[in-house]
Design a protein around this motif. Structure first.
Motif, mmCIF file in Angstrom:
data_model
loop_
_atom_site.group_PDB
_atom_site.id
_atom_site.type_symbol
_atom_site.label_atom_id
_atom_site.label_comp_id
_atom_site.label_asym_id
_atom_site.label_seq_id
_atom_site.Cartn_x
_atom_site.Cartn_y
_atom_site.Cartn_z
ATOM 1 N N GLY A 292 0.848 -1.183 0.000
ATOM 2 C CA GLY A 292 0.000 0.000 0.000
ATOM 3 C C GLY A 292 0.881 1.229 0.000
ATOM 4 O O GLY A 292 2.087 1.157 0.281
ATOM 5 N N ALA A 293 0.299 2.373 -0.294
ATOM 6 C CA ALA A 293 1.064 3.613 -0.327
ATOM 7 C C ALA A 293 0.196 4.791 0.071
ATOM 8 O O ALA A 293 -0.951 4.902 -0.367
ATOM 9 N N CYS A 294 0.756 5.658 0.893
ATOM 10 C CA CYS A 294 0.177 6.972 1.162
ATOM 11 C C CYS A 294 1.101 7.979 0.478
ATOM 12 O O CYS A 294 2.281 8.090 0.841
ATOM 13 N N ILE A 295 0.572 8.658 -0.516
ATOM 14 C CA ILE A 295 1.361 9.571 -1.347
ATOM 15 C C ILE A 295 0.844 10.984 -1.088
ATOM 16 O O ILE A 295 -0.341 11.264 -1.282
ATOM 17 N N ALA A 296 1.732 11.860 -0.646
ATOM 18 C CA ALA A 296 1.304 13.207 -0.269
ATOM 19 C C ALA A 296 2.179 14.263 -0.923
ATOM 20 O O ALA A 296 3.325 14.009 -1.307
ATOM 21 N N ARG A 297 1.607 15.447 -1.036
ATOM 22 C CA ARG A 297 2.415 16.586 -1.456
ATOM 23 C C ARG A 297 3.608 16.731 -0.501
ATOM 24 O O ARG A 297 3.469 16.513 0.712
ATOM 25 N N GLU A 298 4.748 17.113 -1.046
ATOM 26 C CA GLU A 298 5.944 17.289 -0.224
ATOM 27 C C GLU A 298 5.686 18.271 0.921
ATOM 28 O O GLU A 298 6.172 18.085 2.046
ATOM 29 N N SER A 299 4.903 19.318 0.647
ATOM 30 C CA SER A 299 4.624 20.328 1.673
ATOM 31 C C SER A 299 3.701 19.829 2.762
ATOM 32 O O SER A 299 3.568 20.472 3.813
ATOM 33 N N VAL A 300 3.051 18.679 2.540
ATOM 34 C CA VAL A 300 2.135 18.112 3.536
ATOM 35 C C VAL A 300 2.831 17.048 4.383
ATOM 36 O O VAL A 300 2.569 16.934 5.582
ATOM 37 N N MET A 301 3.737 16.277 3.791
ATOM 38 C CA MET A 301 4.408 15.218 4.548
ATOM 39 C C MET A 301 5.546 15.833 5.366
ATOM 40 O O MET A 301 6.742 15.695 5.055
ATOM 41 N N THR A 302 5.156 16.498 6.444
ATOM 42 C CA THR A 302 6.078 17.311 7.243
ATOM 43 C C THR A 302 6.436 16.692 8.586
ATOM 44 O O THR A 302 7.107 17.334 9.390
ATOM 45 N N TRP A 303 6.001 15.460 8.840
ATOM 46 C CA TRP A 303 6.256 14.904 10.171
ATOM 47 C C TRP A 303 7.715 14.469 10.335
ATOM 48 O O TRP A 303 8.402 14.155 9.365
ATOM 49 N N PRO A 304 8.179 14.420 11.594
ATOM 50 C CA PRO A 304 9.596 14.134 11.849
ATOM 51 C C PRO A 304 9.875 12.635 11.955
ATOM 52 O O PRO A 304 8.960 11.805 12.005
ATOM 53 N N LYS A 305 11.137 12.299 12.000
ATOM 54 C CA LYS A 305 11.603 10.933 12.165
ATOM 55 C C LYS A 305 10.935 10.278 13.372
ATOM 56 O O LYS A 305 10.889 10.846 14.459
ATOM 57 N N GLY A 306 10.382 9.084 13.155
ATOM 58 C CA GLY A 306 9.763 8.327 14.238
ATOM 59 C C GLY A 306 8.293 8.614 14.456
ATOM 60 O O GLY A 306 7.642 7.922 15.245
ATOM 61 N N ALA A 307 7.736 9.622 13.758
ATOM 62 C CA ALA A 307 6.323 9.937 13.947
ATOM 63 C C ALA A 307 5.423 8.816 13.443
ATOM 64 O O ALA A 307 4.311 8.624 13.936
ATOM 65 N N HIS A 308 5.904 8.088 12.457
ATOM 66 C CA HIS A 308 5.152 6.947 11.928
ATOM 67 C C HIS A 308 6.155 5.971 11.338
ATOM 68 O O HIS A 308 7.226 6.377 10.879
ATOM 69 N N GLY A 309 5.851 4.695 11.370
ATOM 70 C CA GLY A 309 6.780 3.692 10.861
ATOM 71 C C GLY A 309 6.070 2.415 10.480
ATOM 72 O O GLY A 309 4.860 2.271 10.680
#
Length: 442
Positions: A292-309
């Motif tokens: 599966g894939a969640c594909i987002a605008r670069e300006s939207v995928m702003t979360w930091p390392k470890g926020a999701h994995g």
């Protein structure tokens, strides 16, 4: 039309074993037990041949066991099976670069890979919350976004998906999907019914319930899947995009079922002339391997390392299958979906004219819904004949799946030829005739 002896003895034996050890929660349809497949054809464990018009719920975009996909999987498996998302590998990067290339927005895209559609939706929910710092959402009646605890809060196609699991994730408000064949809202004179739904959202939902500036995202299937293969009217998405822009709301297009070329374009949202902020993909993305894939605008995928994995995210075998799938879609199957899909829609409109039980035929590409009614004037859903057609099709070598209240979906592999479609539609029409005779419809 020859009737098959199904289920045969081998199938019956396997189904008996299945019942003893596999969860009863799986919504099994008719007793089909697969042995092998090639392209659009499949065979059961008793040697019966079928034309597959549901492709594992719109998953097998390149058909069963396409040699290019099989070879890509074999080559990848010989190198390594897993490395985990703590590290890097070329296939993961290549696939994400390709998804950036075909994403339905001009801005650069970033991708989070998962194992399934519902995980992609969960990712989109979390990302929308994090990016906007808001916690409310809008979903639609008839929607299906998955069964995990975040995605199931948006799912509203059948009450059984919620029964026994309350409380669901809070903050999700549902509004009517613009189902033009079955409208529930009163439209103004000259108003596109899609515009009616968006006006209702702003005037009634934002006006009386949830402040628009506290909504993180609106999640919508560009063409509803489990809800009945419902295509919205042309005015819906332009009005929805305008509403999102007005209130700073993210637009999430759930393309798990409608994407990866199924509608004759990479993404169904492209038929409506707007750009989403986030899209979710799965099903047809890897020709049957879990991805599966969640594909987002670069300006939207702003979360930091470890926020999701995700431990298995970017699995090398699934990435290889997906890259091969995308190559095949680009080479011919994307165009084939558009051409054969229109060919099928034209044929189905002729079939509809001959049958009193067919109330509506709709779709884009090879995502086609045929809705059955008891009367074309009252439009009363005819679930019984839909189920008869599904079962009778199986008995005569055609694999079908229903959706919505009384709709059959036609979602074959995107490699289907016109002659294979002719064979499938011939059986399909004969099963409709048999169902109408049983019900006394004329």
């Amino acid at each position: 039309m020859n009737k098959l002896n199904v289920p045969g003895p081998n199938a019956q034996a396997m189904i008996a074993r299945d019942k003893k050890v596999i969860s009863s929660s799986y919504p099994r349809g008719y007793p089909f037990v697969m042995d092998h497949g090639k392209g659009v054809e499949v065979w059961d464990v008793d040697g019966n041949r079928f034309i597959d018009m549901m492709a594992g719920i719109a998953v097998l975009s390149t058909g069963h066991s396409h040699p290019k996909v099989v070879k890509a999987v074999q080559n990848a498996a010989e190198k390594f099976l897993h490395i985990s998302s703590d590290f890097y590998h070329d296939g993961w990067i290549q696939l994400s670069e390709k998804l950036d290339e075909i994403a339905p927005f001009e801005e650069n895209a970033k991708t989070f890979l998962t194992n399934s559609g519902t995980e992609a939706v969960e990712t989109a929910i979390k990302l929308a919350k994090y990016h906007t710092k808001r916690s409310n959402f809008i979903g639609f009646t008839g929607a299906f976004h998955g069964r995990t605890m975040g995605s199931v809060a948006f799912t509203a196609s059948k009450p059984k998906y919620h029964s026994g699991f309350y409380p669901l994730m809070p903050g999700v408000t549902h509004v009517p999907f613009p189902y033009e064949y079955r409208p529930v809202l009163e439209r103004k004179t000259g108003e596109d019914y899609g515009e009616t739904v968006v006006r209702y959202m702003e005037e009634e939902v934002f006006g009386h319930n949830v402040p628009g500036d506290e909504v993180a995202a609106i999640m919508v299937e560009p063409i509803q899947g489990e809800g009945g293969y419902v295509v919205p009217p042309a005015g819906f998405f332009p009005a929805l995009r305008k509403l999102c822009d007005k209130y700073g709301i993210l637009l999430i297009a759930d393309e798990v079922q409608s994407g990866m070329g199924r509608t004759g374009k990479w993404w169904a949202i492209e038929h409506f002339g707007v750009e989403p902020d986030i899209i979710t993909s799965a099903k047809g993305i890897a020709s049957g391997l879990p991805l599966g894939a969640c594909i987002a605008r670069e300006s939207v995928m702003t979360w930091p390392k470890g926020a999701h994995g995700n431990t298995y995210g970017g699995n090398p075998i699934s990435c290889a299958a997906s890259l091969a799938t995308i190559d095949l879609l680009e080479e011919s199957y994307l165009a084939n979906a558009a051409e054969v899909g229109q060919y099928a829609l034209d044929a189905l409109e002729e079939i509809q004219a001959r049958h009193p039980s067919i109330g509506d035929v709709r779709g884009k590409g090879l995502m086609i819904g045929v809705e059955f009614v008891k009367d074309k004037t009252t439009k009363e859903p005819n679930e019984e004949i839909r189920n008869l057609i599904e079962d009778t099709g199986f008995e005569h070598g055609l694999l079908l799946l229903g959706c919505g209240k009384s709709t059959i979906r036609l979602a074959p592999p995107l490699c289907i030829t016109k002659s294979e479609m002719d064979e499938a539609l011939e059986i399909f029409e004969e099963t409709i005739t048999m169902g109408e005779k049983q019900q006394g419809l004329k």
